[in-house]
Scaffold this active site. Structure first.
Site, mmCIF file in Angstrom:
data_model
loop_
_atom_site.group_PDB
_atom_site.id
_atom_site.type_symbol
_atom_site.label_atom_id
_atom_site.label_comp_id
_atom_site.label_asym_id
_atom_site.label_seq_id
_atom_site.Cartn_x
_atom_site.Cartn_y
_atom_site.Cartn_z
ATOM 1 N N TYR A 69 11.691 12.161 2.788
ATOM 2 C CA TYR A 69 10.730 11.003 2.186
ATOM 3 C C TYR A 69 9.691 11.742 1.648
ATOM 4 O O TYR A 69 9.699 12.978 0.961
ATOM 5 C CB TYR A 69 10.242 10.269 3.463
ATOM 6 C CG TYR A 69 9.869 9.061 3.139
ATOM 7 C CD1 TYR A 69 10.407 7.936 2.524
ATOM 8 C CD2 TYR A 69 8.296 8.506 3.616
ATOM 9 C CE1 TYR A 69 9.891 6.778 2.112
ATOM 10 C CE2 TYR A 69 7.936 7.475 3.336
ATOM 11 C CZ TYR A 69 8.507 6.197 2.591
ATOM 12 O OH TYR A 69 7.850 5.201 2.213
ATOM 13 N N LYS A 108 34.710 -7.156 8.463
ATOM 14 C CA LYS A 108 35.331 -6.578 7.126
ATOM 15 C C LYS A 108 34.630 -5.462 6.694
ATOM 16 O O LYS A 108 35.258 -4.041 6.148
ATOM 17 C CB LYS A 108 34.749 -7.687 6.100
ATOM 18 C CG LYS A 108 35.806 -7.508 4.958
ATOM 19 C CD LYS A 108 37.132 -8.137 5.181
ATOM 20 C CE LYS A 108 38.008 -8.396 3.949
ATOM 21 N NZ LYS A 108 39.248 -9.300 4.500
#
Length: 492
Positions: free
Chosen positions: A132, A187
């Site tokens: 970061y 899925k």
């Protein structure tokens, strides 16, 4: 106190079964039971479950004390009402207290089925500064200056968005985006489990095709592919086509093309057994929705000449009323003799029946009227157009969409490998040719000498399926130049 095995062995009513052998494994309960630590109590529980019509799966000890034992029973039931009856009977036994009974399926969904995980650890300030701020700013500027760097410096190259508006969920229909979430999470699980692809469910609170197209286009920069799922026809055709034109990443509507790929694989292997050629077949398709149209397209490309389709109105032919634009294409490219009669009449001398409709739509008499060595693919779920046991010995080859019968036509055989191959090759779209090679790759997992009437498709758990499909799809994408420019993913 006697052991579990000796107590249960003496009780004929209690049938101990394996989880995957149960004919009613679709409805399971996990029942936590506190029983007095007295010989015979466990036997009475098992007897009661058996007499109630339940089947006993694994039994685990949760807690053991001097005066009592808490056990977890996996019990297979017919439905929710049957499960309640089993629980009430067990709870009424002397020395027995049912502490909790829960639906096994709901347990697996509690809290959702997927989660995000980091690929690198953050254990020190130095590591934090790399992943970061301030270090990440350098990476962002690199992507800004060289946009294609996003494929090597972010997770985009291995991500798929699973998109639904909840208008055609399974066989449940238009139940909305929130209710579609469990299916879309599933899925995503399948893409990860079978293709090692990171996927996220995105369920949209709109049925407007234009808004769906615009929304998917807006979120596409974060994904390497788009999987459209459970969007009703004919809207699904418009949405997919528009996104394929606008985006430079693979867009794939699984209800159409996943089904069609696996159906073609089943047909390829079935024809080897019955020794018929595609051009000689008479095919009847019951259900001319998204899947029916896609299956017809692939069968025509495979060489089938004579396809007759039926929807709720009847046979599909040019000029018939109630045809949307997708069915107009179907009418213009199938039914060469312009047949307009009943399904029963069409079934006479049919070689291949493909059901994509609903339960109990086909009769034994219809199958009796088919040609010798007939093939029945009855794919309605959970109940097929006709139950296989009714036509054993009448049709040569029978397939369904269910896992408790041989020859399951399951889209999991197709879409994980298709996306794996497309992402590996940096394909910009999934073409018709890529679908065809995927079908052949699935079929070829089974050597010809192993093919038989009950084994025309491999198991979804056969690792060779992903390997074959991904390699074939990637090779086809590269062969046709359907990829990003060479070197566009090589950076720093």
């Amino acid at each position: 106190m006697t052991t579990d095995a000796s107590e249960l062995a003496s009780i004929p009513q209690a049938r101990i079964i394996d989880e995957y052998e149960s004919p009613v494994s679709g409805y399971q309960i996990l029942m936590r039971v506190r029983v007095d630590n007295v010989p015979g109590i466990l036997g009475s529980v098992a007897t009661t479950i058996g007499e109630s019509g339940g089947d006993i799966g694994p039994i685990d000890i949760h807690e053991a004390r001097r005066d009592h034992i808490v056990r977890d029973f996996r019990v297979y039931c017919r439905d929710a009402e049957h499960a309640r009856d089993v629980v009430e009977r067990v709870d009424a036994l002397p020395g027995v207290d049912v502490l909790r009974a829960s639906d096994r399926t709901f347990q697996l969904h509690r809290g959702g089925k997927i989660a995000m995980a980091n690929k690198v650890n953050i254990r020190t300030n130095a590591e934090l500064s790399h992943v970061y701020t301030p270090g990440v700013a350098r990476v962002s500027m690199k992507v800004h200056e060289q946009p294609d760097a996003v494929w090597s410096l972010t997770s985009r190259a291995n991500t798929v968005a699973v998109i639904s508006d909840g208008t055609a969920v399974l066989g449940l229909g238009d139940i909305g985006p929130e209710a579609a979430m469990p299916v879309m999470e599933g899925k995503c699980m399948l893409l990860k489990s079978f293709g090692n692809i990171d996927a996220w469910p995105i369920c949209l609170a709109t049925k407007d095709p234009k808004r769906i197209i615009e929304t998917v286009e807006a979120v596409a920069p974060g994904f390497g592919g788009i999987l459209l799922e459970d969007i009703s026809a004919p809207r699904c055709f418009e949405i997919e086509e528009a996104l394929q034109e606008r985006l430079d990443i693979p867009v794939f509507h699984d209800d159409q093309h996943g089904t069609a790929v696996v159906v073609l694989a089943a047909v390829i292997n079935s024809l080897k057994i019955v020794e018929k050629a595609p051009e000689d077949l008479k095919v009847v398709i019951l259900g001319v929705g998204a899947a029916g149209v896609a299956c017809a397209r692939m069968l025509l490309n495979y060489g089938v000449k004579n396809i007759i389709g039926f929807d709720r109105t009847g046979a599909v032919y040019p000029g018939r009323d109630n045809l949307n634009f997708a069915k107009v294409w179907f009418a213009e490219n199938t039914n060469p003799e312009r047949f307009s009669g009943s399904l029963q009449d069409a079934m006479r001398d049919t070689d291949l029946f493909l059901g994509l409709s609903g339960p109990r739509m086909l009769t034994v008499e219809d199958v009796d009227a088919m040609a010798p060595d007939s093939i029945v693919l009855a794919l309605s779920n959970p109940e097929p157009e006709i139950m296989p046991e009714l036509i054993q010995g009448k049709a040569r080859i029978i397939a369904t969409g269910r896992s408790d019968y041989p020859n399951q036509v399951n889209n999991v055989l197709a879409f994980p490998g298709l996306f794996r191959g497309a992402l590996d090759a940096t394909a910009v779209q999934i073409t018709e040719e890529m679908k065809v090679v995927a079908a052949h790759a699935i079929a070829e997992v089974i050597p010809d000498e192993q093919l038989n009437e009950d084994y025309i498709l491999p198991s979804v758990f056969n690792d060779q399926v992903l390997t074959n499909v991904a390699a074939a799809v990637a090779d086809e994408a590269r062969r046709t130049g359907n990829v990003r420019q060479a070197g566009s993913r090589v950076f720093v």
